[in-house]
Design a protein around this motif. Structure first.
Motif, PDB file in Angstrom:
ATOM      1  N   VAL A 161      -6.369  -2.574   5.344  1.00 13.88           N
ATOM      2  CA  VAL A 161      -5.859  -3.727   4.524  1.00 13.88           C
ATOM      3  C   VAL A 161      -6.840  -4.658   4.169  1.00 13.88           C
ATOM      4  O   VAL A 161      -7.033  -4.990   2.912  1.00 13.88           O
TER       5      VAL A 161
ATOM      6  N   ILE B  49      -0.663  -3.354   2.744  1.00 15.68           N
ATOM      7  CA  ILE B  49       0.133  -3.678   3.943  1.00 15.68           C
ATOM      8  C   ILE B  49       0.160  -2.538   5.187  1.00 15.68           C
ATOM      9  O   ILE B  49      -0.032  -1.446   4.656  1.00 15.68           O
TER      10      ILE B  49
ATOM     11  N   THR C 190      -1.466  -7.506   7.075  1.00 14.44           N
ATOM     12  CA  THR C 190      -1.146  -7.856   5.680  1.00 14.44           C
ATOM     13  C   THR C 190      -2.416  -8.869   5.579  1.00 14.44           C
ATOM     14  O   THR C 190      -3.497  -9.039   5.970  1.00 14.44           O
TER      15      THR C 190
ATOM     16  N   ASP D 107       3.484 -11.574   2.705  1.00  9.70           N
ATOM     17  CA  ASP D 107       3.454 -10.291   2.847  1.00  9.70           C
ATOM     18  C   ASP D 107       3.941  -9.907   4.124  1.00  9.70           C
ATOM     19  O   ASP D 107       4.674  -9.072   4.305  1.00  9.70           O
TER      20      ASP D 107
END
Length: 507
Positions: free
Chosen positions: A163, A170, A218, A223
């Motif tokens: 990430v 994600i 994330t 998110d």
């Protein structure tokens, strides 16, 4: 590097909804990024380009027909290699499971597929989730995208690095003693450990059943909430799953993002700071607390006196459960099988001994021995039994603290990312990295790590941990979103924008 890979999952979802891009384009951009930089980062153990693109095409077809499966339909995702994936190898970072392909999906993986998220591949991890640096993988070390000579945290360093390096927007991780939150802190990402039982553990290869929890990895709090709402909820296949609906997590983020925390009581945990914590980490923590105060929060100091025993408690309970769980790897049913040398007609015990010697790494063997000893006759009450009593005292500390505060806060990890190789031969020094995160796993409460800035000493990310009572996951999202919003305004943009460009880098 394409612009798409730097956008958040929520932004990518908006782009898909508006027709500005397609899932195939997003997925291909992530695969291209993996091809360009993962040789240096080594976040992935397997990349499933064919499967990801097929899922992306199906997502685009659904969208064209007006049948969107979820808010994140079409946004690609990476999955920690401790979660069973039908048709894709699941190794848990161990040689003993090399090449094993599960015949079923973990519940969270099945939910991700049903929600239309293309799975890019499986991420690297410390073997069987035992470690704080992702140096204990049988398949090589993962590197921190901020500094390739440093660790990305562990055990889920692969998901956090993927990430942070913009290889995936994600990812899914698992947190047994901090394995989502601590990598989040040292890579400048957001990591969430949900309430124990709030996300199904079915299909998660267990390290310690009473501690393990699946959660989001994330780049933003929103998110994380979006992914948490996809994977959360009751699962009848998991006997520890909580049979009640999730709180409104995305709504909590939107509420917190306004920056108004009037009436929220924030407890600074006295025992989770001070000696042993890096000065730059503490400085960013104090600055974050001051920002929350300016947002209207009431800040109080709380004491959780039994937290000082959390590390010792954890390293009796976890090895005991791990020694029991890993007994299933016996060379008889699946996984690696090694025949002992010089034995003409080896017994089952001979094969099992040779296989476990060759298949398990040093850290796994260390914890199996510790756990077997703690559970052995004559020592069970003195060690494991006593640890469970202290675990109860830690839960009681949380209960009293939450009478004084709505959430508790601390630095996520005592230090920033340390150099690769610096602590790999010093187990105690390695275990201390989870000092602040372990109490949440022992009591089952939810926690989030939000980037709090860069430490002055080394320019590397530090993390701010927020804990809430069990089932009050929305509180960590509200406060996390408020802090993130205030820090973004202060920084003038995402922290990860300051990370080095990895194009052309080599480990």
């Amino acid at each position: 590097m394409t612009a798409d890979i730097r956008r958040t999952a929520a932004e990518l979802a908006d782009d898909l909804a508006s027709g500005a891009t397609t899932s195939v384009e997003l997925t291909q951009a992530s695969l291209d990024r993996i091809g360009a930089v993962d040789g240096a980062v080594h976040a992935f153990l397997q990349v499933d380009a064919e499967g990801a693109l097929a899922a992306a095409r199906a997502s685009d077809e659904r969208r064209a027909a007006g049948q969107v499966a979820s808010a994140l339909d079409g946004v690609p995702i990476a999955v920690k290699d401790v979660l069973a994936t039908e048709g894709l190898p699941t190794t848990c970072g161990s040689r003993i499971l090399e090449g094993w392909v599960p015949p079923y999906d973990a519940t969270v993986v099945a939910k991700v597929r049903a929600a239309g998220l293309p799975i890019l591949g499986k991420t690297n991890m410390d073997e069987f989730a035992m470690g704080s640096s992702t140096e204990h993988s049988a398949y090589g070390v993962t590197h921190n995208p901020w500094d390739l000579t440093r660790i990305p945290g562990g055990s889920g360093g692969g998901s956090a690095a993927a990430v942070a390096a913009f290889e995936a927007p994600i990812a899914l991780g698992t947190d047994t003693g901090g394995s989502i939150r601590q990598p989040g802190a040292v890579t400048g990402t957001v990591g969430v450990k949900p309430t124990y039982g709030g996300v199904s553990r079915y299909g998660l290869v267990a390290l310690a059943n009473s501690l393990d929890q699946v959660g989001p990895v994330t780049r933003t709090v929103l998110d994380a909430a979006l992914l948490h709402e996809v994977i959360g909820g009751h699962d009848p296949k998991d006997s520890t799953s909580i049979d009640q609906p999730l709180p409104a997590l995305v709504e909590a983020v939107r509420q917190g993002a306004s920056g108004d925390l009037t009436g929220v009581r924030i407890g600074v945990v006295k025992e989770l700071g001070g000696e042993g914590y890096q000065a730059g980490v503490l400085a960013r923590f104090q600055e974050s607390v001051e920002l929350l105060t300016k947002a209207g929060a009431e800040v109080v100091e709380v004491s959780c006196p039994h937290f000082v025993h959390a590390l010792a408690t954890y390293y009796l309970i976890l090895p005991a459960e791990a020694s029991s769980n890993l007994a299933r790897f016996d060379a008889m049913r699946y996984g690696l099988r090694v025949l002992p040398e010089g034995v003409d007609a080896p017994s089952a015990e001979d094969v099992m001994r040779a296989t476990r010697e060759a298949g398990f790494g040093d850290e796994v063997k260390r914890r199996i021995i510790l756990g077997t000893y703690a559970l052995s006759s004559g020592y069970y009450d003195a060690y494991y039994g006593q640890a469970q009593k202290v675990r109860t005292l830690i839960s009681q500390d949380f209960a009293r603290a939450f009478e004084q505060a709505d959430v508790l806060v601390s630095p996520t990890a005592p230090t920033t990312a340390f150099p690769i190789g610096d602590k790999v031969d010093d187990p105690m020094a390695m275990y201390l990295n989870d000092l602040a995160t372990i109490p949440a796993n022992l009591s089952g409460v939810p926690g989030i790590s939000v980037p709090s800035g860069l430490a002055d000493e080394d320019g590397l990310p530090a993390g701010f941990q927020i804990l809430a009572p069990a089932l009050a996951d929305d509180r960590v999202y509200r406060v996390g979103a408020a802090l993130e919003s205030l820090l973004l305004e202060q920084w003038g943009g995402p922290l990860l924008d300051r990370a080095p460009d990895l194009e052309g880098a080599s480990a």
